[in-house]
Design a protein around this motif. Structure first.
Motif, PDB file in Angstrom:
ATOM      1  N   LEU A  25       0.821  -1.203   0.000  1.00 31.64           N
ATOM      2  CA  LEU A  25       0.000   0.000   0.000  1.00 31.64           C
ATOM      3  C   LEU A  25       0.856   1.254   0.000  1.00 31.64           C
ATOM      4  O   LEU A  25       0.573   2.214  -0.732  1.00 31.64           O
ATOM      5  CB  LEU A  25      -0.930   0.001   1.206  1.00 31.64           C
ATOM      6  N   PHE A  26       1.924   1.259   0.801  1.00 28.06           N
ATOM      7  CA  PHE A  26       2.791   2.441   0.866  1.00 28.06           C
ATOM      8  C   PHE A  26       3.376   2.776  -0.504  1.00 28.06           C
ATOM      9  O   PHE A  26       3.400   3.945  -0.918  1.00 28.06           O
ATOM     10  CB  PHE A  26       3.921   2.219   1.867  1.00 28.06           C
ATOM     11  N   LEU A  27       3.833   1.773  -1.217  1.00 28.43           N
ATOM     12  CA  LEU A  27       4.413   2.015  -2.545  1.00 28.43           C
ATOM     13  C   LEU A  27       3.342   2.384  -3.570  1.00 28.43           C
ATOM     14  O   LEU A  27       3.562   3.254  -4.424  1.00 28.43           O
ATOM     15  CB  LEU A  27       5.184   0.778  -3.003  1.00 28.43           C
ATOM     16  N   SER A  28       2.186   1.746  -3.469  1.00 21.36           N
ATOM     17  CA  SER A  28       1.129   1.969  -4.458  1.00 21.36           C
ATOM     18  C   SER A  28       0.458   3.328  -4.309  1.00 21.36           C
ATOM     19  O   SER A  28      -0.064   3.874  -5.287  1.00 21.36           O
ATOM     20  CB  SER A  28       0.072   0.866  -4.355  1.00 21.36           C
ATOM     21  N   ILE A  29       0.467   3.867  -3.108  1.00 21.98           N
ATOM     22  CA  ILE A  29      -0.270   5.106  -2.866  1.00 21.98           C
ATOM     23  C   ILE A  29       0.298   6.276  -3.660  1.00 21.98           C
ATOM     24  O   ILE A  29      -0.406   7.229  -4.003  1.00 21.98           O
ATOM     25  CB  ILE A  29      -0.297   5.431  -1.352  1.00 21.98           C
ATOM     26  N   GLY A  46       8.397   6.535  -9.999  1.00 28.66           N
ATOM     27  CA  GLY A  46       8.508   5.108 -10.267  1.00 28.66           C
ATOM     28  C   GLY A  46       7.263   4.292 -10.023  1.00 28.66           C
ATOM     29  O   GLY A  46       7.028   3.296 -10.736  1.00 28.66           O
ATOM     30  N   ALA A  47       6.432   4.665  -9.050  1.00 29.08           N
ATOM     31  CA  ALA A  47       5.292   3.821  -8.683  1.00 29.08           C
ATOM     32  C   ALA A  47       4.368   3.498  -9.865  1.00 29.08           C
ATOM     33  O   ALA A  47       4.017   2.325 -10.072  1.00 29.08           O
ATOM     34  CB  ALA A  47       4.506   4.466  -7.537  1.00 29.08           C
ATOM     35  N   PRO A  48       3.953   4.484 -10.678  1.00 30.12           N
ATOM     36  CA  PRO A  48       3.088   4.128 -11.809  1.00 30.12           C
ATOM     37  C   PRO A  48       3.796   3.256 -12.840  1.00 30.12           C
ATOM     38  O   PRO A  48       3.141   2.495 -13.554  1.00 30.12           O
ATOM     39  CB  PRO A  48       2.721   5.493 -12.410  1.00 30.12           C
ATOM     40  N   GLU A  49       5.112   3.384 -12.924  1.00 31.33           N
ATOM     41  CA  GLU A  49       5.856   2.675 -13.964  1.00 31.33           C
ATOM     42  C   GLU A  49       6.214   1.246 -13.570  1.00 31.33           C
ATOM     43  O   GLU A  49       6.654   0.460 -14.410  1.00 31.33           O
ATOM     44  CB  GLU A  49       7.124   3.461 -14.322  1.00 31.33           C
ATOM     45  N   VAL A  50       6.064   0.915 -12.296  1.00 31.72           N
ATOM     46  CA  VAL A  50       6.255  -0.478 -11.855  1.00 31.72           C
ATOM     47  C   VAL A  50       4.945  -1.016 -11.294  1.00 31.72           C
ATOM     48  O   VAL A  50       4.936  -1.895 -10.424  1.00 31.72           O
ATOM     49  CB  VAL A  50       7.392  -0.595 -10.815  1.00 31.72           C
ATOM     50  N   HIS A  52       2.864  -3.006 -12.482  1.00 29.89           N
ATOM     51  CA  HIS A  52       2.697  -4.448 -12.687  1.00 29.89           C
ATOM     52  C   HIS A  52       3.358  -5.232 -11.557  1.00 29.89           C
ATOM     53  O   HIS A  52       2.811  -6.239 -11.086  1.00 29.89           O
ATOM     54  CB  HIS A  52       3.269  -4.852 -14.046  1.00 29.89           C
ATOM     55  N   TRP A  53       4.534  -4.762 -11.120  1.00 30.81           N
ATOM     56  CA  TRP A  53       5.192  -5.411  -9.980  1.00 30.81           C
ATOM     57  C   TRP A  53       4.433  -5.144  -8.683  1.00 30.81           C
ATOM     58  O   TRP A  53       4.319  -6.020  -7.821  1.00 30.81           O
ATOM     59  CB  TRP A  53       6.631  -4.920  -9.851  1.00 30.81           C
ATOM     60  N   LEU A  54       3.912  -3.928  -8.545  1.00 32.19           N
ATOM     61  CA  LEU A  54       3.137  -3.602  -7.353  1.00 32.19           C
ATOM     62  C   LEU A  54       1.848  -4.420  -7.295  1.00 32.19           C
ATOM     63  O   LEU A  54       1.416  -4.841  -6.206  1.00 32.19           O
ATOM     64  CB  LEU A  54       2.823  -2.108  -7.321  1.00 32.19           C
ATOM     65  N   PHE A  59      -1.213  -8.595  -4.654  1.00 31.16           N
ATOM     66  CA  PHE A  59      -1.932  -9.870  -4.707  1.00 31.16           C
ATOM     67  C   PHE A  59      -1.263 -10.909  -3.807  1.00 31.16           C
ATOM     68  O   PHE A  59      -1.939 -11.720  -3.159  1.00 31.16           O
ATOM     69  CB  PHE A  59      -1.997 -10.381  -6.151  1.00 31.16           C
ATOM     70  N   THR A  60       0.077 -10.889  -3.785  1.00 32.48           N
ATOM     71  CA  THR A  60       0.788 -11.806  -2.891  1.00 32.48           C
ATOM     72  C   THR A  60       0.435 -11.520  -1.435  1.00 32.48           C
ATOM     73  O   THR A  60       0.173 -12.440  -0.642  1.00 32.48           O
ATOM     74  CB  THR A  60       2.304 -11.678  -3.096  1.00 32.48           C
ATOM     75  N   ALA A  61       0.422 -10.228  -1.079  1.00 32.33           N
ATOM     76  CA  ALA A  61       0.062  -9.840   0.290  1.00 32.33           C
ATOM     77  C   ALA A  61      -1.362 -10.268   0.622  1.00 32.33           C
ATOM     78  O   ALA A  61      -1.647 -10.745   1.740  1.00 32.33           O
ATOM     79  CB  ALA A  61       0.213  -8.330   0.453  1.00 32.33           C
TER      80      ALA A  61
END
Length: 408
Positions: A25-29, A46-50, A52-54, A59-61
């Motif tokens: 959540l912290f990274l995605s926000i 970087g957050a919008p550009e990764v 897919h990894w987020l 989903f893993t979380a």
């Protein structure tokens, strides 16, 4: 099965689930929340550009929380947190299709509906976005690389450029790439992935530098760009470059310099100019800074020009590409992120309107989720879209469009 596990393993699973949920959540926000400080700016870029990894992380979380926590209230909290993270990390994907369509329509409106028909052999990407490339990286080919060529030494400051060429000897259109860095930093090696990639498509790429503010103020930087262009003209045969097919491409401060150089009445023949999130109206940029303003735009402009618009109004006007938009200038491709908090997109829209009003060919491609410097993540969704249309625009301007306006 959870009840049969030792208590310490249960605690580890619970702690891991909560940790992953919070981190996700912290990274995605930062996909939706603008960053307030320069320290946090890499997260906003970087957050919008990764995403897919987020999305994979969130989903893993969610899965670990669902299967690994048996305390109901902790499970609900962790699931809620990771659920919000999933929604946030999906936002760029939800906008991807519409953004692709809008970009394609903008290109077709200016270049014609069939502009792709005759140029497809000149660019390498058959798709605008690939999830495989997002995870694995954009494939590149081998090229010839010649670094650290001195092209000028004003005030005994050596200025150098790097050259990227296809493997096969020949004569190629030239692309002059000008790096960003607030006119205060940067290097010809910045965004080297792009230079290598585009050289493999059949171009000679010159990645140049210039003197930096605040030690050297405007117009030193544009003088250095002009020196580089003169050097390239003089050595065109040596570096396998067709001097009649030259385009300028810059990012941020480098995009500003690219437009400024291409829009001068005494500019050498330039077939096209491409601006990635470049400042175009320094006066408005000073008086109407972004909110929040993580880099303190006014201090950056003062260091570049040497004062405020009130103190140096003529310099600010001369340094603003929009000031020259009423001239006959080369075709211009403008690419800008809708969430840019360094160089606001509203000023790029005004430049686009001014260029079109004056009868110049101009295209504006907006990426709604993208921040400033989005293309530093070379395989991110924003740069994949930008790269596809940059390739097609260059192929149109330098290979196929024989009647392109050189702006001279």
């Amino acid at each position: 099965m959870m009840s049969t596990l030792p208590s310490f393993i249960k605690e580890v699973l619970t702690g891991s689930a909560i940790f992953l949920s919070v981190i996700g959540l912290f990274l995605s926000i930062w996909i939706v929340v603008p960053v307030p400080t320069a320290f946090l700016l890499p997260l906003g870029v970087g957050a919008p550009e990764v995403c897919h990894w987020l999305l994979l992380l969130n989903f893993t979380a969610f899965g670990v929380s669902f299967f690994g926590i048996r305390s109901h209230w902790l499970q609900y909290v962790a699931l809620g947190i990771s659920g919000v993270g999933i929604v946030l990390s999906m936002l760029p994907f939800l906008q991807l299709s519409a953004t692709q369509q809008q970009m394609q329509l903008a290109m077709e409106k200016e270049l014609g509906k069939d502009y792709l028909t005759s140029i497809e052999q000149h660019f390498g990407r058959s798709h605008r976005f690939s999830l495989v490339d997002a995870f694995q990286g954009i494939p590149t080919s081998k090229i010839r690389y010649t670094p650290n060529i001195e092209f000028a030494s004003p005030d005994s400051i050596p200025l150098r450029l790097d050259i990227y060429r296809p493997l096969q000897v020949g004569q190629y259109p030239g692309i002059v790439v000008i790096h960003g860095g607030g006119w205060q930093s940067g290097s010809p090696t910045t965004n080297a992935d792009f230079s290598r990639y585009i050289a493999a498509r059949g171009y000679t790429v010159f990645a140049i530098t210039y003197r930096y503010a605040p030690t050297y103020k405007f117009p030193a930087q544009i003088d250095d760009v002009r020196s580089a262009l003169a050097f390239i003209q003089q050595h065109a045969a040596e570096y396998e470059t067709d001097i009649n097919r030259i385009a300028l491409l810059g990012r941020s401060a480098g995009a500003h310099l690219a437009m400024l150089a291409a829009y001068q009445q005494d500019a050498p023949p330039i077939r096209a100019v491409i601006s990635y999130y470049g400042p175009s109206n320094l006066v408005k940029g000073y008086y109407e800074p972004p909110t929040p303003d993580p880099l303190n735009v006014r201090s950056v402009l003062e260091a570049f020009i040497g004062g405020t618009p009130d103190q140096l109004p003529e310099q600010y006007t001369k340094a603003s590409p929009i000031h020259y938009a009423n001239r006959s200038v080369p075709p211009t491709l403008l690419i800008h992120g809708g969430r840019d908090h360094i160089s606001r997109i509203i000023f790029t829209r005004l430049l686009f309107q001014a260029l079109q009003t004056a009868g110049n060919q101009a295209i504006l491609l907006e990426i709604p989720w993208a921040e400033h410097a989005f293309d530093y993540i070379f395989n991110g969704p924003s740069n994949q879209l930008a790269l596809y249309h940059t390739e097609s625009f260059l192929a149109w301007a330098l290979f196929e469009n024989k009647n392109v306006n050189n702006g001279v």
